[in-house]
Motif scaffolding. Sequence first.
Motif, mmCIF file in Angstrom:
data_model
loop_
_atom_site.group_PDB
_atom_site.id
_atom_site.type_symbol
_atom_site.label_atom_id
_atom_site.label_comp_id
_atom_site.label_asym_id
_atom_site.label_seq_id
_atom_site.Cartn_x
_atom_site.Cartn_y
_atom_site.Cartn_z
ATOM 1 N N LYS A 82 0.790 -1.230 0.000
ATOM 2 C CA LYS A 82 0.000 0.000 0.000
ATOM 3 C C LYS A 82 0.824 1.282 0.000
ATOM 4 O O LYS A 82 0.259 2.378 -0.049
ATOM 5 C CB LYS A 82 -0.949 -0.002 1.197
ATOM 6 N N GLU A 83 2.137 1.194 0.033
ATOM 7 C CA GLU A 83 2.987 2.373 -0.090
ATOM 8 C C GLU A 83 2.688 3.080 -1.423
ATOM 9 O O GLU A 83 2.699 2.449 -2.482
ATOM 10 C CB GLU A 83 4.456 1.948 -0.026
ATOM 11 N N PRO A 84 2.390 4.397 -1.427
ATOM 12 C CA PRO A 84 2.049 5.093 -2.683
ATOM 13 C C PRO A 84 3.143 5.030 -3.745
ATOM 14 O O PRO A 84 2.847 5.034 -4.943
ATOM 15 C CB PRO A 84 1.811 6.539 -2.235
ATOM 16 N N ARG A 85 4.400 4.968 -3.321
ATOM 17 C CA ARG A 85 5.495 4.876 -4.286
ATOM 18 C C ARG A 85 5.723 3.401 -4.634
ATOM 19 O O ARG A 85 6.234 2.632 -3.835
ATOM 20 C CB ARG A 85 6.778 5.505 -3.716
ATOM 21 N N GLY B 19 13.605 1.650 -1.512
ATOM 22 C CA GLY B 19 12.428 1.105 -0.849
ATOM 23 C C GLY B 19 11.596 0.244 -1.780
ATOM 24 O O GLY B 19 11.123 -0.840 -1.389
ATOM 25 N N VAL B 20 11.400 0.694 -3.021
ATOM 26 C CA VAL B 20 10.654 -0.087 -4.011
ATOM 27 C C VAL B 20 11.373 -1.401 -4.285
ATOM 28 O O VAL B 20 10.757 -2.468 -4.341
ATOM 29 C CB VAL B 20 10.472 0.716 -5.318
ATOM 30 N N HIS B 21 12.693 -1.327 -4.440
ATOM 31 C CA HIS B 21 13.493 -2.531 -4.697
ATOM 32 C C HIS B 21 13.312 -3.558 -3.581
ATOM 33 O O HIS B 21 13.098 -4.753 -3.849
ATOM 34 C CB HIS B 21 14.971 -2.157 -4.834
ATOM 35 N N GLU B 22 13.382 -3.097 -2.330
ATOM 36 C CA GLU B 22 13.274 -4.011 -1.192
ATOM 37 C C GLU B 22 11.888 -4.647 -1.124
ATOM 38 O O GLU B 22 11.762 -5.838 -0.813
ATOM 39 C CB GLU B 22 13.594 -3.266 0.106
ATOM 40 N N ARG B 23 10.854 -3.869 -1.430
ATOM 41 C CA ARG B 23 9.500 -4.429 -1.386
ATOM 42 C C ARG B 23 9.284 -5.449 -2.501
ATOM 43 O O ARG B 23 8.653 -6.490 -2.290
ATOM 44 C CB ARG B 23 8.469 -3.301 -1.472
ATOM 45 N N LEU B 24 9.814 -5.172 -3.675
ATOM 46 C CA LEU B 24 9.712 -6.139 -4.772
ATOM 47 C C LEU B 24 10.463 -7.425 -4.437
ATOM 48 O O LEU B 24 9.994 -8.532 -4.720
ATOM 49 C CB LEU B 24 10.263 -5.535 -6.064
ATOM 50 N N LEU B 25 11.627 -7.271 -3.834
ATOM 51 C CA LEU B 25 12.421 -8.440 -3.446
ATOM 52 C C LEU B 25 11.687 -9.255 -2.380
ATOM 53 O O LEU B 25 11.714 -10.493 -2.398
ATOM 54 C CB LEU B 25 13.778 -7.977 -2.917
ATOM 55 N N HIS B 26 11.005 -8.567 -1.477
ATOM 56 C CA HIS B 26 10.244 -9.238 -0.433
ATOM 57 C C HIS B 26 9.100 -10.060 -1.041
ATOM 58 O O HIS B 26 8.814 -11.188 -0.596
ATOM 59 C CB HIS B 26 9.693 -8.197 0.541
ATOM 60 N N VAL B 27 8.439 -9.513 -2.067
ATOM 61 C CA VAL B 27 7.404 -10.257 -2.774
ATOM 62 C C VAL B 27 7.995 -11.523 -3.377
ATOM 63 O O VAL B 27 7.436 -12.624 -3.249
ATOM 64 C CB VAL B 27 6.743 -9.386 -3.872
#
Length: 428
Positions: A143-146, A156-164
């Motif tokens: 749900k992070e807007p970015r 931050g986007v990279h880390e969230r994608l990696l977490h997925v």
Amino acid sequence: MVSVTDLGIDPAAGFTSVDEANATAFERLDAADPWVVDVAPARDVLPGYRDNLVLTSGAPMAWPDYTGGQREALIGGALFEGLADSRDDAIAGFDSGRIEVGACQDHAAVGSLAGIYTASMPVFVVENRTHGNRGFCNFYEGKEPRRLNYGCYDEGVHERLLHVNTVLAPVVGEAIRRRGGIALKPLIARALRMGDEVHSRNAAASILFNREIMPAILDMCDDRVPGVRETMLHLAENDYFFLRLSMAAAKASADAMVVPGSTLISAMAFSCRGFAVKLAGLGDTWFEGPPPIHQGKLFAGHTEDEITWMGGESPITETVGLGGFAQACALSLQEYQGGSPEVMIERNLEMYSITHGENSTYRIPQFGFRGTPTGIDARKVLQTGVLPVMDVGLAGRDGGQIGAGVIRAPRECFADALAEHDRRFGAR
């Protein structure tokens, strides 16, 4: 152009009338039975996927035609996948063809907003058990807007994608496989009765999906599968998780509509350049027009002049009678995207004037459980002047989500599609 023969359909079977073709296309759509059966990396399951390929939303375009947030999202995808060492290297890779750009729908997939797919990204595999075809959609980033699909790429986007990739998708995929697949159509139908339209509101559907996988999740806890607790906490706090499943279900359903001569719409999507549609009777040919007409509600601190278009294929949900075509199920959306209950009901009723029929499974309690308007007929769009409505998130020129609202498809797409239909099949 794609011919009837290219579609694998025997031209000798004959084309008798548009009405008959539309009836068949509608029946195929209404009879679709989408099940999510697996989660796997895009490279392993998307037809024709290559490791140097980055997919994005909308009708196919050449790399130089992508601008703004959609271009930035493609660059971010290349960086995430390790196809380039820097932003400049990614641009050079796309320029030279070392990194390829492709259209999601050419690979039986659909993308939210910019719709970025790379080879390692996990995707939901949805099988239409009635007709045997498959549709795919990648995971919600959170749900992070970015987010990458909103044209942003940073640490931050990279880390969230990696977490997925490494935590969420493996757990969800294992749960789906342990359940032997999950039927999505009855789940969606129930979510409509609970206040969703499964495009801009997926709260009920997400909860229902979590309940479906819970028996497998409990078994996985007993088996000490890593990441289970973390995954379930993520699913519990992300009401939009189910959107990607509803999109994949809609794609698998709509792709089965191909019937020579039909004037029903089998896909709707937009890119940074404009909006586009496909006719069920003309296969994979896209008909493009200007950007959609929008009305929306912006998050605090944002203004209308920030709104930009960077792609989007979530209107595949409206194509099958969901989203804006089930808006009266989700009156709470007024708080999120503006409008009023009266306007939402009126807008939903209006869609019956441009569709072939009513869905036999997806029903609207507000209308006495009338089936949702389903099967957009391009002829009726031109005859009535009523343009299809869609519920969407709104992207900002500097990336990220800045609001939500409704859009209307431009008339030009439908006019061009019917002109080609008449050239191919004769007067309607």
